[in-house]
Design a protein around this motif. Structure first.
Motif, PDB file in Angstrom:
ATOM      1  N   ILE A  58     -27.495  46.768  -0.451  1.00  0.00           N
ATOM      2  CA  ILE A  58     -26.523  45.700  -0.678  1.00  0.00           C
ATOM      3  C   ILE A  58     -27.216  44.663  -1.555  1.00  0.00           C
ATOM      4  N   ASP A  59     -26.633  44.388  -2.730  1.00  0.00           N
ATOM      5  CA  ASP A  59     -27.270  43.419  -3.620  1.00  0.00           C
ATOM      6  C   ASP A  59     -26.820  41.997  -3.273  1.00  0.00           C
ATOM      7  N   ALA A  60     -27.297  41.032  -4.047  1.00  0.00           N
ATOM      8  CA  ALA A  60     -27.036  39.622  -3.753  1.00  0.00           C
ATOM      9  C   ALA A  60     -25.552  39.281  -3.834  1.00  0.00           C
ATOM     10  N   ASP A  61     -24.798  40.020  -4.646  1.00  0.00           N
ATOM     11  CA  ASP A  61     -23.361  39.767  -4.775  1.00  0.00           C
ATOM     12  C   ASP A  61     -22.549  40.459  -3.695  1.00  0.00           C
ATOM     13  N   GLY A  62     -23.182  41.277  -2.866  1.00  0.00           N
ATOM     14  CA  GLY A  62     -22.490  41.981  -1.803  1.00  0.00           C
ATOM     15  C   GLY A  62     -22.013  43.366  -2.191  1.00  0.00           C
ATOM     16  N   ALA A  63     -22.403  43.842  -3.358  1.00  0.00           N
ATOM     17  CA  ALA A  63     -22.013  45.186  -3.797  1.00  0.00           C
ATOM     18  C   ALA A  63     -22.807  46.230  -3.019  1.00  0.00           C
ATOM     19  N   ALA A  68     -27.951  54.758  -4.744  1.00  0.00           N
ATOM     20  CA  ALA A  68     -27.847  54.154  -6.075  1.00  0.00           C
ATOM     21  C   ALA A  68     -26.482  54.360  -6.739  1.00  0.00           C
ATOM     22  N   VAL A  69     -25.486  54.817  -5.986  1.00  0.00           N
ATOM     23  CA  VAL A  69     -24.128  54.972  -6.513  1.00  0.00           C
ATOM     24  C   VAL A  69     -23.270  53.842  -5.946  1.00  0.00           C
ATOM     25  N   PRO A  70     -22.654  53.011  -6.783  1.00  0.00           N
ATOM     26  CA  PRO A  70     -21.845  51.907  -6.270  1.00  0.00           C
ATOM     27  C   PRO A  70     -20.583  52.406  -5.563  1.00  0.00           C
ATOM     28  N   GLU A  86     -27.992  62.845  13.074  1.00  0.00           N
ATOM     29  CA  GLU A  86     -29.462  62.718  13.051  1.00  0.00           C
ATOM     30  C   GLU A  86     -29.987  62.234  11.712  1.00  0.00           C
ATOM     31  N   SER A  87     -29.117  61.953  10.774  1.00  0.00           N
ATOM     32  CA  SER A  87     -29.562  61.561   9.433  1.00  0.00           C
ATOM     33  C   SER A  87     -30.324  60.240   9.461  1.00  0.00           C
ATOM     34  N   PRO A  88     -31.533  60.222   8.888  1.00  0.00           N
ATOM     35  CA  PRO A  88     -32.254  58.942   8.785  1.00  0.00           C
ATOM     36  C   PRO A  88     -31.651  58.091   7.669  1.00  0.00           C
ATOM     37  N   ILE A  89     -31.355  56.850   7.990  1.00  0.00           N
ATOM     38  CA  ILE A  89     -30.716  55.949   7.037  1.00  0.00           C
ATOM     39  C   ILE A  89     -31.620  54.753   6.804  1.00  0.00           C
ATOM     40  N   THR A  90     -31.835  54.429   5.536  1.00  0.00           N
ATOM     41  CA  THR A  90     -32.617  53.260   5.152  1.00  0.00           C
ATOM     42  C   THR A  90     -31.654  52.235   4.576  1.00  0.00           C
ATOM     43  N   LEU A  91     -31.745  51.009   5.071  1.00  0.00           N
ATOM     44  CA  LEU A  91     -30.860  49.936   4.636  1.00  0.00           C
ATOM     45  C   LEU A  91     -31.684  48.858   3.950  1.00  0.00           C
ATOM     46  N   ARG A  92     -31.388  48.620   2.659  1.00  0.00           N
ATOM     47  CA  ARG A  92     -32.051  47.560   1.889  1.00  0.00           C
ATOM     48  C   ARG A  92     -31.004  46.499   1.587  1.00  0.00           C
ATOM     49  N   VAL A  93     -31.269  45.270   2.006  1.00  0.00           N
ATOM     50  CA  VAL A  93     -30.313  44.185   1.825  1.00  0.00           C
ATOM     51  C   VAL A  93     -31.011  43.028   1.126  1.00  0.00           C
ATOM     52  N   ASP A  94     -30.404  42.527   0.062  1.00  0.00           N
ATOM     53  CA  ASP A  94     -30.946  41.369  -0.648  1.00  0.00           C
ATOM     54  C   ASP A  94     -30.921  40.156   0.285  1.00  0.00           C
ATOM     55  N   ALA A  95     -31.928  39.302   0.172  1.00  0.00           N
ATOM     56  CA  ALA A  95     -32.025  38.124   1.039  1.00  0.00           C
ATOM     57  C   ALA A  95     -30.874  37.151   0.825  1.00  0.00           C
ATOM     58  N   THR A  97     -27.755  38.007   0.336  1.00  0.00           N
ATOM     59  CA  THR A  97     -26.491  38.618   0.742  1.00  0.00           C
ATOM     60  C   THR A  97     -25.903  37.880   1.935  1.00  0.00           C
ATOM     61  N   ARG A  98     -24.575  37.752   1.919  1.00  0.00           N
ATOM     62  CA  ARG A  98     -23.898  37.141   3.065  1.00  0.00           C
ATOM     63  C   ARG A  98     -24.062  38.037   4.286  1.00  0.00           C
ATOM     64  N   PHE A  99     -24.269  37.418   5.430  1.00  0.00           N
ATOM     65  CA  PHE A  99     -24.554  38.156   6.657  1.00  0.00           C
ATOM     66  C   PHE A  99     -23.365  39.017   7.079  1.00  0.00           C
ATOM     67  N   ASP A 100     -22.144  38.575   6.802  1.00  0.00           N
ATOM     68  CA  ASP A 100     -20.976  39.351   7.214  1.00  0.00           C
ATOM     69  C   ASP A 100     -20.902  40.697   6.490  1.00  0.00           C
ATOM     70  N   ARG A 101     -21.429  40.775   5.280  1.00  0.00           N
ATOM     71  CA  ARG A 101     -21.464  42.041   4.540  1.00  0.00           C
ATOM     72  C   ARG A 101     -22.435  43.014   5.210  1.00  0.00           C
ATOM     73  N   PHE A 102     -23.576  42.488   5.635  1.00  0.00           N
ATOM     74  CA  PHE A 102     -24.556  43.292   6.370  1.00  0.00           C
ATOM     75  C   PHE A 102     -23.952  43.818   7.672  1.00  0.00           C
ATOM     76  N   ILE A 103     -23.272  42.952   8.408  1.00  0.00           N
ATOM     77  CA  ILE A 103     -22.666  43.337   9.678  1.00  0.00           C
ATOM     78  C   ILE A 103     -21.586  44.400   9.457  1.00  0.00           C
TER      79      ILE A 103
END
Length: 124
Positions: A58-63, A68-70, A86-95, A97-103
Motif C-alpha cells: 500500500i503506497d502513501a496515496d492508499g493504492a 506489484a500489480v495495481p 497456508e499462503s505466506p503473505i507479506t504486507l508492506r505499508v507506507d508510513a 498511508t491512512r490507517f483505515d486503508r491498512f485495516i
C-alpha cells in the motif's frame, strides 16, 4: 575480634551460579545425536507442495498492489479468494498511508482466514 559462628554461603552460591551459566552455555553446542544418513538417489525429484508467496503493498496515496500489480480493494478480495489458507503473505505499508486503508486490507485477509501474515517495518 568477631567470632565466626556461621558459615558464609554467599561465595558458594556465586560459584554455583557461574558454573550453572557455563553448563547452560556449553549445553547448546553439544550435538543432539544426529545420524549420518546417506539418502538414496531417485530418477525423479519431487518438490514439496509449497503455497505461493504473496506480497501486498500500500503506497502513501492508499493504492493497493498485489505482487506489484495495481488493484482495487474489490479486485484484491477476488485474488485472495484463490489463495490457499497456508499462503505466506507479506504486507508492506507506507508510513504515510491512512490507517483505515491498512485495516481494510487486514479485514480482507481475516475474512479469508489467511493468517500467515508478515508486516514489514524498518528499524528506527
Amino acid at each position: 575480634m568477631k567470632r565466626m559462628d556461621q558459615i558464609n554461603v554467599i561465595p558458594f552460591i556465586d560459584i554455583m551460579l557461574v558454573l550453572l551459566a557455563i553448563v547452560l552455555t556449553t549445553a547448546t553446542f553439544i550435538s543432539e545425536g544426529r545420524l549420518e544418513i546417506r539418502l538414496p538417489e531417485a530418477a525423479s525429484e519431487s518438490q514439496p507442495n509449497t503455497p505461493p508467496k504473496v506480497e501486498i503493498a500500500i503506497d502513501a496515496d492508499g493504492a493497493l498492489y498485489l505482487d506489484a500489480v495495481p488493484l482495487s480493494l474489490g479486485e484484491l478480495g477476488l485474488r485472495l479468494d484463490s489463495l490457499p489458507r497456508e499462503s505466506p503473505i507479506t504486507l508492506r505499508v507506507d508510513a504515510a498511508t491512512r490507517f483505515d486503508r491498512f485495516i481494510a486490507v487486514v479485514d480482507q485477509l481475516k475474512a479469508r482466514q489467511l493468517e500467515r501474515l508478515t508486516i514489514l517495518t524498518r528499524q528506527s
